[in-house]
Write an enzyme that holds these catalytic residues in place. Sequence first.
Site, mmCIF file in Angstrom:
data_model
loop_
_atom_site.group_PDB
_atom_site.id
_atom_site.type_symbol
_atom_site.label_atom_id
_atom_site.label_comp_id
_atom_site.label_asym_id
_atom_site.label_seq_id
_atom_site.Cartn_x
_atom_site.Cartn_y
_atom_site.Cartn_z
ATOM 1 N N ASP A 67 8.844 0.781 -5.822
ATOM 2 C CA ASP A 67 8.309 -0.583 -5.791
ATOM 3 C C ASP A 67 7.700 -0.971 -7.137
ATOM 4 O O ASP A 67 7.598 -0.154 -8.054
ATOM 5 C CB ASP A 67 7.250 -0.713 -4.691
ATOM 6 N N ASN A 134 -3.306 2.509 5.712
ATOM 7 C CA ASN A 134 -2.840 1.799 6.903
ATOM 8 C C ASN A 134 -1.479 2.301 7.369
ATOM 9 O O ASN A 134 -0.862 1.718 8.263
ATOM 10 C CB ASN A 134 -2.788 0.290 6.652
ATOM 11 N N HIS A 136 1.260 2.551 5.383
ATOM 12 C CA HIS A 136 2.433 2.004 4.690
ATOM 13 C C HIS A 136 3.145 3.078 3.882
ATOM 14 O O HIS A 136 2.533 4.030 3.411
ATOM 15 C CB HIS A 136 2.077 0.790 3.826
ATOM 16 N N GLU A 141 4.243 -2.783 4.783
ATOM 17 C CA GLU A 141 2.946 -2.880 5.440
ATOM 18 C C GLU A 141 3.099 -3.014 6.959
ATOM 19 O O GLU A 141 4.143 -3.449 7.455
ATOM 20 C CB GLU A 141 2.176 -4.089 4.896
#
Length: 248
Positions: A67, A134, A136, A141
């Site tokens: 990314d 979280n 990811h 996400e």
Amino acid sequence: MKIIVTDSYEASCREAANQLLSVIKGNPQACLGLATGGTAQGVYPHLIEAYKQQAVSYTEIRTVNLDEYIGLKPDHPQSYRHYMDTYFFDHIDINPLNTYIPSGSQLLQPEITNFSRILEIWPRDVQLLGVGVNGHIGFNEPGEVLQAGVHIATLDEATIKANARFFTSEDEVPKTAITMGVGDILQAGKIVLLATGSQKAAVLKKLLAGDDVTTQVPCTLLKLHRDVTVILDKELAQQVGVSSRFTE
């Protein structure tokens, strides 16, 4: 899913590097899927040291990163291109043309198309991953649905807060990123996930305990892959309630 528990974060980074080096030694033309961030940073010195010791050469190796932030030019200190050059590429014999990191400063739709094409023509033999607080992976996400392919992701508030430590303030953290989709990640031949820190315990329990798969904890989709190795230090493993094991 293979679970490797080490004595420390440093030992985990060494083990993750060894997993990648094993792929490289088996195939000197391998394609590596690489990750950035604080957790992955400790892996690269071991990969550099292997080159310095002449244990491997990267001249025919190709790399693809997960990314990149939208809005940061490649020379920005917090861009992932700058990160990879600083912590890895500038210290080895890799051909820069064989390294791909998506651009966050180009026209987005053409870059999505280009990134998708690279993933098709450069199939990854191994993918290095971290995991967010979280759950990811990449910048996929939590949500009601996840994207299979390359897309522009809006960063979760938890991700922005976690990444603020790399910027002067939370306000400077980019709010969007271009990322591989979960389907892209799962196409890698082998996946190596490296995790450390007590804040990751909750999502790792979701990954390593039980069979539930949910888009609300994206890392649980790794249960669908045939060859995943999770590496964590003993402090985190105790919190998660796991020990080293290999399960079919």
